[in-house]
Write a protein that holds these residues in place. Structure first.
Motif, PDB file in Angstrom:
ATOM      1  N   THR A 295      31.063  84.239  -9.406  1.00  0.00           N
ATOM      2  CA  THR A 295      32.193  83.334  -9.179  1.00  0.00           C
ATOM      3  C   THR A 295      33.221  83.444 -10.287  1.00  0.00           C
ATOM      4  O   THR A 295      34.427  83.549 -10.030  1.00  0.00           O
ATOM      5  N   ALA A 296      32.770  83.422 -11.525  1.00  0.00           N
ATOM      6  CA  ALA A 296      33.689  83.465 -12.664  1.00  0.00           C
ATOM      7  C   ALA A 296      34.411  84.799 -12.752  1.00  0.00           C
ATOM      8  O   ALA A 296      35.629  84.844 -12.940  1.00  0.00           O
ATOM      9  N   LEU A 297      33.677  85.899 -12.614  1.00  0.00           N
ATOM     10  CA  LEU A 297      34.302  87.213 -12.715  1.00  0.00           C
ATOM     11  C   LEU A 297      35.249  87.469 -11.549  1.00  0.00           C
ATOM     12  O   LEU A 297      36.356  87.990 -11.745  1.00  0.00           O
ATOM     13  N   ALA A 298      34.832  87.112 -10.333  1.00  0.00           N
ATOM     14  CA  ALA A 298      35.691  87.335  -9.167  1.00  0.00           C
ATOM     15  C   ALA A 298      36.976  86.541  -9.284  1.00  0.00           C
ATOM     16  O   ALA A 298      38.071  87.051  -8.980  1.00  0.00           O
ATOM     17  N   ARG A 299      36.889  85.301  -9.729  1.00  0.00           N
ATOM     18  CA  ARG A 299      38.088  84.472  -9.872  1.00  0.00           C
ATOM     19  C   ARG A 299      39.034  85.073 -10.910  1.00  0.00           C
ATOM     20  O   ARG A 299      40.254  85.138 -10.709  1.00  0.00           O
ATOM     21  N   LEU A 300      38.488  85.535 -12.000  1.00  0.00           N
ATOM     22  CA  LEU A 300      39.292  86.115 -13.069  1.00  0.00           C
ATOM     23  C   LEU A 300      39.987  87.400 -12.602  1.00  0.00           C
ATOM     24  O   LEU A 300      41.197  87.573 -12.776  1.00  0.00           O
ATOM     25  N   ILE A 301      39.237  88.299 -11.997  1.00  0.00           N
ATOM     26  CA  ILE A 301      39.799  89.583 -11.570  1.00  0.00           C
ATOM     27  C   ILE A 301      40.789  89.388 -10.430  1.00  0.00           C
ATOM     28  O   ILE A 301      41.880  89.989 -10.424  1.00  0.00           O
ATOM     29  N   ASN A 302      40.455  88.550  -9.456  1.00  0.00           N
ATOM     30  CA  ASN A 302      41.357  88.326  -8.326  1.00  0.00           C
ATOM     31  C   ASN A 302      42.680  87.722  -8.776  1.00  0.00           C
ATOM     32  O   ASN A 302      43.748  88.099  -8.273  1.00  0.00           O
ATOM     33  N   ARG A 303      42.625  86.783  -9.716  1.00  0.00           N
ATOM     34  CA  ARG A 303      43.877  86.188 -10.181  1.00  0.00           C
ATOM     35  C   ARG A 303      44.712  87.201 -10.950  1.00  0.00           C
ATOM     36  O   ARG A 303      45.935  87.257 -10.800  1.00  0.00           O
ATOM     37  N   PHE A 304      44.065  88.006 -11.763  1.00  0.00           N
ATOM     38  CA  PHE A 304      44.771  89.065 -12.485  1.00  0.00           C
ATOM     39  C   PHE A 304      45.476  90.000 -11.498  1.00  0.00           C
ATOM     40  O   PHE A 304      46.677  90.297 -11.641  1.00  0.00           O
ATOM     41  N   GLU A 305      44.759  90.460 -10.481  1.00  0.00           N
ATOM     42  CA  GLU A 305      45.341  91.395  -9.522  1.00  0.00           C
ATOM     43  C   GLU A 305      46.431  90.737  -8.676  1.00  0.00           C
ATOM     44  O   GLU A 305      47.469  91.355  -8.392  1.00  0.00           O
ATOM     45  N   ALA A 306      46.222  89.489  -8.277  1.00  0.00           N
ATOM     46  CA  ALA A 306      47.217  88.802  -7.461  1.00  0.00           C
ATOM     47  C   ALA A 306      48.521  88.623  -8.221  1.00  0.00           C
ATOM     48  O   ALA A 306      49.614  88.856  -7.677  1.00  0.00           O
ATOM     49  N   GLU A 307      48.437  88.235  -9.475  1.00  0.00           N
ATOM     50  CA  GLU A 307      49.659  88.025 -10.238  1.00  0.00           C
ATOM     51  C   GLU A 307      50.356  89.336 -10.576  1.00  0.00           C
ATOM     52  O   GLU A 307      51.582  89.395 -10.649  1.00  0.00           O
ATOM     53  N   CYS A 308      49.588  90.404 -10.737  1.00  0.00           N
ATOM     54  CA  CYS A 308      50.215  91.710 -10.902  1.00  0.00           C
ATOM     55  C   CYS A 308      50.954  92.108  -9.630  1.00  0.00           C
ATOM     56  O   CYS A 308      52.056  92.661  -9.683  1.00  0.00           O
ATOM     57  N   ALA A 309      50.360  91.837  -8.469  1.00  0.00           N
ATOM     58  CA  ALA A 309      51.011  92.145  -7.195  1.00  0.00           C
ATOM     59  C   ALA A 309      52.288  91.323  -7.025  1.00  0.00           C
ATOM     60  O   ALA A 309      53.314  91.830  -6.557  1.00  0.00           O
ATOM     61  N   ILE A 310      52.251  90.052  -7.409  1.00  0.00           N
ATOM     62  CA  ILE A 310      53.445  89.213  -7.321  1.00  0.00           C
ATOM     63  C   ILE A 310      54.519  89.714  -8.277  1.00  0.00           C
ATOM     64  O   ILE A 310      55.716  89.720  -7.951  1.00  0.00           O
ATOM     65  N   GLY A 311      54.120  90.152  -9.467  1.00  0.00           N
ATOM     66  CA  GLY A 311      55.076  90.708 -10.405  1.00  0.00           C
ATOM     67  C   GLY A 311      55.788  91.926  -9.836  1.00  0.00           C
ATOM     68  O   GLY A 311      57.014  92.070  -9.968  1.00  0.00           O
ATOM     69  N   GLN A 312      55.038  92.798  -9.166  1.00  0.00           N
ATOM     70  CA  GLN A 312      55.649  93.963  -8.522  1.00  0.00           C
ATOM     71  C   GLN A 312      56.558  93.532  -7.382  1.00  0.00           C
ATOM     72  O   GLN A 312      57.636  94.115  -7.169  1.00  0.00           O
ATOM     73  N   LEU A 313      56.134  92.524  -6.646  1.00  0.00           N
ATOM     74  CA  LEU A 313      56.926  92.039  -5.520  1.00  0.00           C
ATOM     75  C   LEU A 313      58.251  91.446  -6.003  1.00  0.00           C
ATOM     76  O   LEU A 313      59.295  91.625  -5.365  1.00  0.00           O
ATOM     77  N   ARG A 314      58.242  90.766  -7.119  1.00  0.00           N
ATOM     78  CA  ARG A 314      59.485  90.201  -7.667  1.00  0.00           C
ATOM     79  C   ARG A 314      60.468  91.296  -8.063  1.00  0.00           C
ATOM     80  O   ARG A 314      61.685  91.111  -7.981  1.00  0.00           O
ATOM     81  N   ARG A 315      59.925  92.424  -8.483  1.00  0.00           N
ATOM     82  CA  ARG A 315      60.800  93.523  -8.888  1.00  0.00           C
ATOM     83  C   ARG A 315      61.322  94.321  -7.691  1.00  0.00           C
ATOM     84  O   ARG A 315      62.382  94.942  -7.775  1.00  0.00           O
ATOM     85  N   ARG A 316      60.581  94.297  -6.581  1.00  0.00           N
ATOM     86  CA  ARG A 316      60.977  95.091  -5.419  1.00  0.00           C
ATOM     87  C   ARG A 316      60.591  94.341  -4.146  1.00  0.00           C
ATOM     88  O   ARG A 316      59.414  94.253  -3.809  1.00  0.00           O
ATOM     89  N   HIS A 317      61.601  93.798  -3.491  1.00  0.00           N
ATOM     90  CA  HIS A 317      61.350  93.038  -2.266  1.00  0.00           C
ATOM     91  C   HIS A 317      62.530  93.195  -1.331  1.00  0.00           C
ATOM     92  O   HIS A 317      63.581  93.740  -1.693  1.00  0.00           O
ATOM     93  N   ASN A 318      62.352  92.728  -0.096  1.00  0.00           N
ATOM     94  CA  ASN A 318      63.326  92.944   0.967  1.00  0.00           C
ATOM     95  C   ASN A 318      64.178  91.693   1.153  1.00  0.00           C
ATOM     96  O   ASN A 318      63.776  90.745   1.842  1.00  0.00           O
ATOM     97  N   THR A 319      65.380  91.688   0.561  1.00  0.00           N
ATOM     98  CA  THR A 319      66.233  90.496   0.614  1.00  0.00           C
ATOM     99  C   THR A 319      66.752  90.227   2.027  1.00  0.00           C
ATOM    100  O   THR A 319      66.935  89.068   2.411  1.00  0.00           O
ATOM    101  N   GLU A 320      66.992  91.281   2.814  1.00  0.00           N
ATOM    102  CA  GLU A 320      67.462  91.069   4.184  1.00  0.00           C
ATOM    103  C   GLU A 320      66.391  90.401   5.037  1.00  0.00           C
ATOM    104  O   GLU A 320      66.680  89.503   5.836  1.00  0.00           O
TER     105      GLU A 320
END
Length: 326
Positions: free
Chosen positions: A138-163
């Motif tokens: 539980t602890a490791l999965a929560r830590l890794i999933n949050r790390f990966e999710a926020e990295c994905a959001i960071g990439q999405l903020r840099r490149r997304h479809n405004t239209e």
């Protein structure tokens, strides 16, 4: 879960993880490995086996078994030049933790490369580690999933479809970040479908509303089926998307960064009267000011392909859903 693991979960704050992914730290080499890949580094065969089993449990809501993480192992006691640049690396040491009573977890971000998560597990012995395997997962999965999710959001903020984002806002009044690749759209009443229309591995996002503020899972599913039937017909006469009621449906309650609660529902969809299907996940947020519910949904059609990472990329986008104030 031990107190140490509970403290770990609480310590995985959004701000801390964002610091690992937003590019503001000193330059580091690019880490190796794909998202959700994990390297376990330990010289002990038993602890290696325990950790690997903890991290290879099946992901809920997919049509076929897929491990939560792609785990590889290195039979070494410490990090070296060959292992220190992994995207996510877990080291294990036999040492007293919490007075020798239980395993303890510590972590650092972008230690040798970026983006990177380096986790250290210390345990008195393998027997104690095995006894706490569920809490450890539980602890490791929560830590890794949050790390990966926020990295994905960071990439999405840099490149997304405004239209596409404008189309979603025009249709529903709600805002969210849409992956840049989702360039094809279809509009309906209070509804928009956005997809990359990729052959053999299509990702889609739908944003829609329904009357009332009931976000209980049964209501979300009922409205989902009604709205999808009206807006996403199949190629054959009478064919339409529907929830696969013969498969498990999972739900939980989430809280977004603004403190607003939403219902998450995930499961499988099928094309009624057709041969298509796959996994879906939706976030339903009550919009009390307008007496309605806003839903952001992601689903995948990728026959014969692994779907875990495709779905998790869409889930990251769903977390950016925001209800605009009047």
């Amino acid at each position: 879960m031990t107190r140490a693991m509970a403290r770990l979960a609480a310590a995985c704050s959004l701000a801390a993880v964002l610091a690992a992914c937003d590019g503001r730290l000193p330059a580091r080499p690019t880490s190796g490995g794909q998202p959700y890949s994990v390297l376990i580094v330990t010289a002990d065969d038993t602890t290696r086996r325990i950790l690997k089993e903890a991290l290879t449990q099946s992901v809920e809501g997919l049509p076929a078994n897929e491990n939560a993480f792609d785990v590889s192992v290195a039979k070494a006691g410490t990090l070296n030049e060959a292992t220190r640049y992994a995207r996510c690396v877990i080291t294990v040491s036999t040492a007293a933790a919490d007075g020798g009573a239980a395993p303890a977890i510590r972590y650092g971000r972008d230690v040798y490369a970026r983006p990177q998560l380096v986790v250290s597990v210390s345990t008195p012995d393998a027997r104690r580690l095995a006894a706490k395997a569920k809490g450890l997962h539980t602890a490791l999965a929560r830590l890794i999933n949050r790390f990966e999710a926020e990295c994905a959001i960071g990439q999405l903020r840099r490149r997304h479809n405004t239209e596409a984002e404008k189309a979603a806002k025009d249709a529903t009044g709600a805002s969210m970040l849409i992956p840049a690749e989702l360039t094809y759209s279809r509009r309906g009443k209070d509804f928009v479908w956005l997809t990359d229309n990729a052959a053999g591995g299509a990702r889609s996002v739908c944003v829609y509303t329904y009357p009332g503020t009931d976000t209980r899972p049964a209501r979300v599913i009922a409205m989902r089926d009604s709205i999808m039937k009206a807006n996403l017909p199949g190629a054959a006469p009478g064919a339409h998307m529907a929830t696969e009621t013969g498969a498990a449906i999972y739900h939980t309650t989430l809280t977004d960064s603004g403190g607003r609660r939403r219902t998450e529902v995930r499961g499988l969809w099928r094309m009624e009267g057709g041969a298509m299907g796959g996994p879906f996940v939706c976030h339903a947020a009550a919009d009390s000011a307008r007496g309605r519910t806003v839903v952001a949904e992601g689903f995948v059609f990728a026959p014969g392909k692994r779907k875990r990472n495709m779905m998790r990329q869409l889930e990251a986008a769903l977390t950016t859903l925001r209800l605009n104030r009047q």
